[in-house]
Design a protein around this motif. Structure first.
Motif: not given
Length: 729
Positions: A29-34, A199-201, A254-265, A289-295
């Motif tokens: 959830l956190g990864v998807g929102m970020l 909003v993100a915070a 969770g990080t892998v699942a978060g990337f999947g959630l983001f791509l799905a939505f 940079v975004d991907v590395l920051l989150v991953a």
């Protein structure tokens, strides 16, 4: 030790598997929102850059291209804004806007796909007849800020555009409107980024609390296990490695699942018109940079959270046995909250003169209140728990109140994520509701929305004569009245005069004062103070002009009142065709709709924050409840053996969860509305108006969902507090 940590994490039974799944879910959830927030910021920049070419009127001169005549104006159709660009090349090397292969010639035009659909499905008298010539193509994506953008590039002759007051340009603007000095079309990307950051915070804070709560799941049993390892020789570093391995595994999944959630939505997120227009799906992009920051950042954060949660065992193997009641929170925690309220109150009647001064004054006040709420949360929870215990008439309430008052920090921790969400939502809802009610878009049934006006500004050339006003306006079915407003010789600007006899005939535009012959009116017969007028109860001031002289004064405007959208658009088309110079006719409602629409989008974002945060807080509480039940299996089992009924224990657990949730929700919403009221009084002089019913329904529904999630954990009591638990423990 890494291999041993993996074995403990994956082969630790149902409890370990459950903990891994919960932590992974929280991280997802956190990864998807970020990712959504980061992609949203990138989308705002991408969309804003495609607005750049519309600002070519302020582009620097170029010596490598031929000039062209250039004119950009805003038109409307049924409340939607149409960008109308009219061009005429003065040489073969004239610059070409993005999205079209070449400049259209006189009598030709390119349209955006959305406007093309409207032209093909709308009667020409309502829309198509406004645009001279015929369609020769569709504007490509590179020239469209949004899939729903309504744009048209019309070819004219140089003589026509020179007469209309166009200007010559030699270069198409490519600078981002946020970085352009003098650009008037586009987005304030800095403000949008700031809003998205808030909003993100607001969304991430409850998710981080959820992750921390999940990390503490079955903390007592894990601490005992790690303490036993310390007693047989394990070093603090080895314990840290084992706990880090478990957290890293869950965070990675969770990080892998978060990337999947983001791509799905992502396609659905792109359709949300946050900036007033939806995005292209490709706009919601992520850079390296975004991907590395989150991953990399999320797993590291999970390891740190795990280390902090188990720091007692890392200090001493006997730390788990040294459990004492924490010191109660002190009233000093209220200081930032009080200071923030005092600061906002101070600026009532003392509003800073500059924009930067206002931002500093108000933002600092809001931040102090928010920090104060987070700091004061445990103290407020303790206060609520003591009230509960003091008024308890049943054992469940007494036990729950005593336990909460002994450790209010733990009770508040699980719901602290709600503070940010509910405070931000309450401030946004209260401010926007009040602003829109005072200065927003008029009601659709008001004369401000049903009438349109064409105002003849001095810079547009000589005012027309009465003979030039289209006679067919009155013959359009659905047109209720056509009125001419003449220039007021005693006032500058768009103030006009009209005879009282004519005003009495029009009825809906107000009335004259007693014994007056001529009224001093606004050019559109509306004015800001008449937004809500749907009858003749608005009284204009008297004008110092003789009734017989009014018709000899220059015409200031034509005002047409209609009873249907079809009549409204047909009248607009007729006026645009007759008077192509200057600003196009529009209603007061349309002029005000843009800012109101943006405010509504902000309010919708605030609603998203609240609707997402309440269930997440419920999940945090549910995990906290489940962890607490696991840690208190033996005490609860012993209570059951002594005759305490199961429903009593369930009430204890429910009250321990419900009291912090309701206290935090009530205080955060109340402080949000109070802060909004102080801001409105200081900045605009308005009094806070109560939000509409949907706000209360959303709060109630969100709390109900949260309570339902908590209730779903109560059946665990029967399974974990049986006689066998007391015997085995």
């Amino acid at each position: 030790m890494i291999r041993f940590g993996v074995r403990l994490s994956l082969a630790g039974g149902r409890e370990a598997a459950t903990r891994l799944v919960i932590i992974a879910t929280a991280v997802a959830l956190g990864v998807g929102m970020l990712l959504t927030a980061l992609a949203g910021m990138n989308a705002v920049g991408a969309q804003n850059l495609r607005y750049a070419w519309l600002n070519s009127a302020v582009a620097p001169a170029s010596t490598s291209a031929d000039p062209m005549w250039w004119m950009v104006r805003e038109d409307y159709f049924r409340g939607k804004s149409i960008g109308r660009i009219e061009v005429a090349a003065l040489g073969p090397d004239a610059p070409v806007p993005p999205g079209i292969p070449h400049l259209p010639g006189a009598g030709e035009f390119y349209v955006s796909p959305a406007l093309a659909d409207l032209l093909h499905t709308t009667p020409a008298a309502e829309l198509g007849d406004r645009f001279p010539g015929h369609e020769i193509g569709v504007i490509g994506r590179s020239g469209l800020p949004s899939p729903d953008s309504l744009l048209i590039v019309i070819g004219r002759t140089p003589a026509e555009l020179e007469q209309l007051g166009a200007q010559q340009v030699t270069q198409i603007m490519t600078t981002d409107p946020s970085d352009c000095n003098g650009c008037f079309i586009g987005l304030n990307a800095s403000a949008m980024t700031l809003t998205l950051s808030v909003v993100a915070a607001s969304l991430l804070f409850p998710v981080l609390i959820f992750i921390g709560t999940a990390t503490r799941l079955a903390a007592t049993r894990r601490e005992q296990r790690f303490a036993a390892m310390r007693l047989i020789g394990a070093t603090p570093r080895q314990i840290s490695v084992i706990s880090a391995v478990e957290s890293t595994l869950a965070a990675a999944a969770g990080t892998v699942a978060g990337f999947g959630l983001f791509l799905a939505f992502r396609p659905g997120l792109a359709a949300i018109p946050f900036t007033g227009e939806p995005f292209f799906t490709s706009d919601l992009s992520l850079n390296v940079v975004d991907v590395l920051l989150v991953a990399l950042g999320i797993p590291v954060g999970a390891v740190v959270a795990s280390w902090l949660a188990l720091r007692r065992v890392q200090i001493s193997p006997l730390g788990v046995s040294r459990r004492v009641t924490p010191r109660p929170p002190r009233a000093w925690r209220l200081i930032p909250l009080v200071v923030g309220l005092v600061e906002l109150t101070y600026f009532i009647g003392r509003r800073p003169e500059t924009t930067n001064g206002q931002i500093t004054a108000y933002i600092s006040g809001f931040v102090l209140i928010l920090v104060g709420l987070v700091l004061a949360g445990p103290w407020l929870t303790m206060l609520g728990a003591r009230v509960l215990a003091g008024r308890a008439s049943r054992p469940a309430a007494l036990i729950a109140g005593r336990r909460l008052s002994d450790n209010p920090q733990a009770g508040f921790r699980s719901v602290s994520g709600l503070i940010v969400a509910l405070f931000v939502t309450s401030v946004a809802t209260g401010t926007i509701t009040t602003f829109v009610a005072n200065r927003g878009e008029p009601r659709t049934d008001s004369v401000a929305a049903t009438s349109l006006s064409k105002i003849f500004w001095p810079e547009d050339g000589p005012a027309p004569s009465v003979d030039q006003i289209p006679a067919g306006l009155s013959a359009i079915p659905g047109v209720r009245s056509v009125a001419l407003v003449h220039v007021n010789p005693d006032r500058d600007g768009w103030q006009g005069v009209i005879t009282c006899a004519e005003l009495a005939r029009l009825v809906v535009f107000g009335s004259c004062p007693a014994n007056a012959q001529v009224a001093a009116v606004a050019g559109d017969l509306i004015g800001r103070r008449a937004f809500d007028q749907t009858s003749d109860d608005y009284v204009w001031g008297a004008a110092n002009v003789a009734s017989a002289d009014v018709s000899r004064l220059p015409i200031l405007s034509v005002v047409v009142d209609t009873s249907s959208q079809s009549a409204f658009e047909r009248a607009r088309t007729m006026l645009e065709t007759a008077f192509p110079q200057g600003r196009f006719p529009a209603s007061v409602g349309e002029w005000e709709a843009t800012s109101t629409r943006q405010l509504v989008q902000f309010q919708q974002l605030a609603n998203v924050v609240m609707l997402a945060s309440l269930p997440i807080a419920g999940c945090s509480l549910a995990v906290s409840v489940a962890g607490g039940l696991s840690d208190r299996k033996r005490p609860f089992s012993m209570l059951r053996l002594t005759g305490v009924q199961l429903r009593t224990l369930r009430r204890v657990v429910a009250l321990e969860s419900v009291v912090p949730l309701l206290v935090v929700a009530a205080v955060a919403i109340g402080m949000g509305f109070l802060a909004a009221h102080l801001f409105l009084r200081a900045q605009l002089g308005y009094t806070l108006l109560p939000p509409r019913l949907p706000f209360y329904l959303m709060v109630t529904g969100g709390l109900a969902v949260s309570l339902g999630i908590i209730a779903s954990t109560l059946p665990l009591l029967r399974r974990v507090t049986g006689p066998e638990t007391a015997r085995n423990e």
